[in-house]
Design a protein around this motif. Sequence first.
Motif, mmCIF file in Angstrom:
data_model
loop_
_atom_site.group_PDB
_atom_site.id
_atom_site.type_symbol
_atom_site.label_atom_id
_atom_site.label_comp_id
_atom_site.label_asym_id
_atom_site.label_seq_id
_atom_site.Cartn_x
_atom_site.Cartn_y
_atom_site.Cartn_z
ATOM 1 N N LYS A 49 69.718 -69.325 110.768
ATOM 2 C CA LYS A 49 69.691 -70.174 109.723
ATOM 3 C C LYS A 49 70.453 -71.602 109.698
ATOM 4 C CE LYS A 49 69.201 -66.025 106.991
ATOM 5 N NZ LYS A 49 70.050 -65.014 105.807
ATOM 6 N N THR A 105 75.602 -60.016 108.625
ATOM 7 C CA THR A 105 76.124 -59.650 109.928
ATOM 8 C C THR A 105 76.365 -58.026 110.030
ATOM 9 O OG1 THR A 105 77.524 -61.561 109.236
ATOM 10 C CG2 THR A 105 78.397 -60.511 111.096
ATOM 11 N N SER A 106 76.103 -57.497 111.175
ATOM 12 C CA SER A 106 76.163 -56.171 111.217
ATOM 13 C C SER A 106 76.804 -55.903 112.386
ATOM 14 C CB SER A 106 74.669 -55.780 111.606
ATOM 15 O OG SER A 106 74.559 -54.352 111.798
ATOM 16 N N ASP A 135 66.770 -64.856 102.915
ATOM 17 C CA ASP A 135 66.505 -64.319 104.283
ATOM 18 C C ASP A 135 65.719 -65.042 105.110
ATOM 19 O OD1 ASP A 135 67.959 -61.511 103.214
ATOM 20 O OD2 ASP A 135 65.943 -61.017 102.189
ATOM 21 N N THR A 193 79.166 -60.390 100.122
ATOM 22 C CA THR A 193 78.870 -59.094 100.627
ATOM 23 C C THR A 193 80.077 -58.237 100.859
ATOM 24 O OG1 THR A 193 76.975 -59.731 101.822
ATOM 25 C CG2 THR A 193 77.877 -57.613 102.517
ATOM 26 N N ASN A 216 80.676 -56.700 107.919
ATOM 27 C CA ASN A 216 81.607 -56.235 108.853
ATOM 28 C C ASN A 216 81.333 -57.181 110.083
ATOM 29 O OD1 ASN A 216 82.788 -54.994 111.099
ATOM 30 N ND2 ASN A 216 81.359 -53.229 111.281
ATOM 31 N N PRO A 217 82.368 -58.029 110.450
ATOM 32 C CA PRO A 217 83.558 -58.084 109.967
ATOM 33 C C PRO A 217 83.671 -58.714 108.415
ATOM 34 C CG PRO A 217 83.396 -59.843 111.593
ATOM 35 C CD PRO A 217 82.201 -59.134 111.499
ATOM 36 N N PRO A 264 72.329 -54.247 107.063
ATOM 37 C CA PRO A 264 73.841 -54.751 107.207
ATOM 38 C C PRO A 264 74.544 -54.913 105.908
ATOM 39 C CG PRO A 264 72.106 -56.205 108.553
ATOM 40 C CD PRO A 264 71.332 -55.367 107.635
ATOM 41 N N GLY A 265 75.724 -54.728 105.851
ATOM 42 C CA GLY A 265 76.601 -54.964 104.707
ATOM 43 C C GLY A 265 76.399 -53.709 103.668
#
Lengths: 224, 281
Positions: free
Chosen positions: A153, A163-164, B94, B146, B150-151, B216-217
């Motif tokens: 982006k 972020t995963s 997104d 969020t 992570n992190p 995620p999150g």
Amino acid sequence: MIISKKIDRKKLLETIKDYNSFFLVGCSECASLCGTGGEPELEELKKELEAAGKKVTGTFRAKTGCQVLGTKVELKPFKDELADTQVVIVMSCGAGTQAMVEAFPDKPVYPSNDSLFLGNMTRFQMFDERCSLCGECILEQTGGICPVTNCPKGLLNGPCGGTSNGNCEVSPDIRCAWVRIYDRLEKINRLDDMKKVIKAKDWSKSQSPQVLSARPKKEGKKTK
Amino acid sequence: MVTAEVGPPKGTDIKEMLHHIEVLKGKIDAANVTDNQSAVMRISSLAVCQIVKENGLEPILQMTCRDRNRIGLQADLLGASVLGIESVLCMTGDHVSAGDHKAAKPVYDIESVQLLQVVDGMNNGKDMSGNDLQGSTNFFQGAVVTPEANPLQPQLIKFGKKVEAGARFFQTQAIYDIDKFKTFMEHARQYSTKVLAGIVVLKSAGMAKFLNNFVPGITVPDELIEELKAAGKEKALETGLNIAARHVKQLHDEKICDGVHIMAIGMEDKVPTIMERAGLL
């Protein structure tokens, strides 16, 4: 360097189907390192064209295919081969192809490669993109890691919510650019850099087509 | 403060959406109108905000930076302002790869933090280039965060930047662990900004596992998954509603944050049920 990838051969053969004779131009720089325009690839395409019943009048690997004047000079010894050919196929990047368009104003010049990105070579024939030539470097603010390029982006002020485990939501195989930036800034004791809001970019700095004269001003032509 | 969502449909049939607006009217404080949510093309957020308003519900205009450059974004902000839309939620949006037009060129001329700066500038009578506006906007602008990223640290730095850029309220990604959320709120309370906790109704144990594995999150604690499993398939949704209501009640009773943002994802008519069970209606 400029990273290139071979165009699907069927597509190339379809493009050139109306012609019978070809002169092939490779490049010793990026395309050789990418395995798309070095000696082995020139030889390979020559064989493929001959197998398809075509004639190859000659092959030549430019020292630096995007260097217009130098390449024209290098081509001088190939006068006869070039006179015999209907078409020139350029096996480098889009810049190399267009250098040959300039060299051959009266012949069709076709590319055998797609040009992909400005890349770093990480291992033999493995490349990744780290700089997208945006025209206005912000690496001094981001720990030397470019979020314009490394974040899908192009976020300039920190990670998105996707972020995963430190990886990118859009490309799960890569590390989140902003997690990398955070880790690096922490290591070099510059985390405060990340707390400063980076303003919107001036995209006019990367507006195509660009021209630049790096000559000293006195003799320089019109500069942008 | 309770907000929920109105999701614009894909197509011109807005019957179901109007029904959702009707159900929510008078119950919640405002409804977010999503902006091509998940990068799936739908009716524009701005048009639906106007419909929401006409039907007696307060709209929050969600604006992402994915589909418009700075000219388009500012033009729509001015448009929203003259239509009487007062709240705007600034997001990056997104990526197009998540949606139904994967070959689209994502814009991202600017991003969420910068969009907040733009809104702040327009509230002060200036466009992004510093030109004077003939009449400024008067938006109440917010952003998203969020809390279980992570992190977490990079996310918290960005949270601070959003406040600095003018975010006056936040709506969070779904949270399911109230104790963890309390820790986040301790951080958030350093700033003078409002925080609405994100509540997403769990419809089944399967959905909870899906969220854990693919979104995620978001982290759904094991004990909630067990609770849904124990309820059995038929009562899973009821249990999910009860969990949501329980969380809303705890957040409210313990004054952990300033409100909740209930994302019902197609079950907007269940929002009043959650509020009733939480003792808010």
